[in-house]
Design a protein around this motif. Sequence first.
Motif, PDB file in Angstrom:
ATOM      1  N   ILE A 114       0.806  -1.220   0.000  1.00  0.00           N
ATOM      2  CA  ILE A 114       0.000   0.000   0.000  1.00  0.00           C
ATOM      3  C   ILE A 114       0.841   1.273   0.000  1.00  0.00           C
ATOM      4  CG2 ILE A 114      -1.699   1.334   1.303  1.00  0.00           C
ATOM      5  CD1 ILE A 114      -2.799  -1.339   2.326  1.00  0.00           C
ATOM      6  N   LEU A 115       1.738   1.371   0.946  1.00  0.00           N
ATOM      7  CA  LEU A 115       2.507   2.604   1.118  1.00  0.00           C
ATOM      8  C   LEU A 115       3.640   2.697   0.102  1.00  0.00           C
ATOM      9  CD1 LEU A 115       2.679   2.557   5.017  1.00  0.00           C
ATOM     10  CD2 LEU A 115       1.108   3.867   3.584  1.00  0.00           C
ATOM     11  N   LYS A 116       3.789   3.869  -0.467  1.00  0.00           N
ATOM     12  CA  LYS A 116       4.855   4.084  -1.449  1.00  0.00           C
ATOM     13  C   LYS A 116       6.168   4.461  -0.781  1.00  0.00           C
ATOM     14  CE  LYS A 116       1.609   5.464  -5.052  1.00  0.00           C
ATOM     15  NZ  LYS A 116       1.162   6.543  -5.977  1.00  0.00           N
ATOM     16  N   GLN A 117       6.103   4.778   0.499  1.00  0.00           N
ATOM     17  CA  GLN A 117       7.302   5.092   1.273  1.00  0.00           C
ATOM     18  C   GLN A 117       7.131   4.556   2.693  1.00  0.00           C
ATOM     19  OE1 GLN A 117       6.323   9.447   0.962  1.00  0.00           O
ATOM     20  NE2 GLN A 117       7.045   9.472   3.091  1.00  0.00           N
ATOM     21  N   LYS A 118       8.233   4.355   3.374  1.00  0.00           N
ATOM     22  CA  LYS A 118       8.172   3.855   4.743  1.00  0.00           C
ATOM     23  C   LYS A 118       7.557   4.929   5.636  1.00  0.00           C
ATOM     24  CE  LYS A 118      11.442   1.206   6.141  1.00  0.00           C
ATOM     25  NZ  LYS A 118      12.747   0.655   6.605  1.00  0.00           N
ATOM     26  N   PRO A 119       6.564   4.573   6.449  1.00  0.00           N
ATOM     27  CA  PRO A 119       5.941   5.582   7.319  1.00  0.00           C
ATOM     28  C   PRO A 119       6.915   6.110   8.370  1.00  0.00           C
ATOM     29  CG  PRO A 119       5.122   3.394   7.848  1.00  0.00           C
ATOM     30  CD  PRO A 119       5.941   3.253   6.601  1.00  0.00           C
TER      31      PRO A 119
END
Length: 256
Positions: A87-92
Amino acid sequence: MKNKPLILVTNDDGITAPGIRTLIEVMSEIGTVVVVAPDSPQSGMGHAITVNNTLYLDKVSKEDAEITEYNCSGTPVDCVKLAVNEILKQKPDLCVSGINHGSNSSINVIYSGTMSAAVEAGIEGIPAIGFSLADYNWNADFEPTKPFIKKIALEVLNKKIPEGTILNVNFPKLKFEEIKGIKICRQAKAYWMEKFDKRKSPFGKDYYWLTGEFINQDKGQDTDEYALANGYVSVVPVQFDMTAHHAIQTLNTWDL
């Protein structure tokens, strides 16, 4: 912080639980929120992952919604894994799990799906916090936890958690004005004295309900159990390196 931090929110009570809705509300005041949580209660799942069944992930928020939300058919750990990998395009910048309906202090951290989700985030290199309230009621009052959650989350974002560490935060069941403050603690040495209630089904087959009593033998005043019993929010740093470092020297004296 100049740019809004990206915050992943999850839990083990399910995406509709009042606890996670409170956590989402607080996190939305701090950063950009993405929610990936189980579609049904997953309490007591610990660090279980789904390997023999199909996993489903459904977006439940509208396209123009300020907060992006997904529910997942798997465990809390599955939710974090899917969030990071699919889902995430970058590490939260932060992962928060909870607010759990019920305490996750002491030995409960081992069984907790809430804390296991946070631990999984920590393994991924994401600063993570598990939040729990010592009230199992579905309609528990989470309002008193809000200022403390915001304060702790901002501190983590600004100061950073030591590497390999996750925070286990537990709130006493008290009104805001009754909470004395926050205490950094160690995990109390306690355990569950389990019992099984054995019954018979209408078809004559035995079945069991797990029951038990929580036994706290730790008299220390620096524990999470002591803090909660005395009106404080407990914060315990937890690590996923389970090596008993103190035992290595002893084992090296064995004839192995």
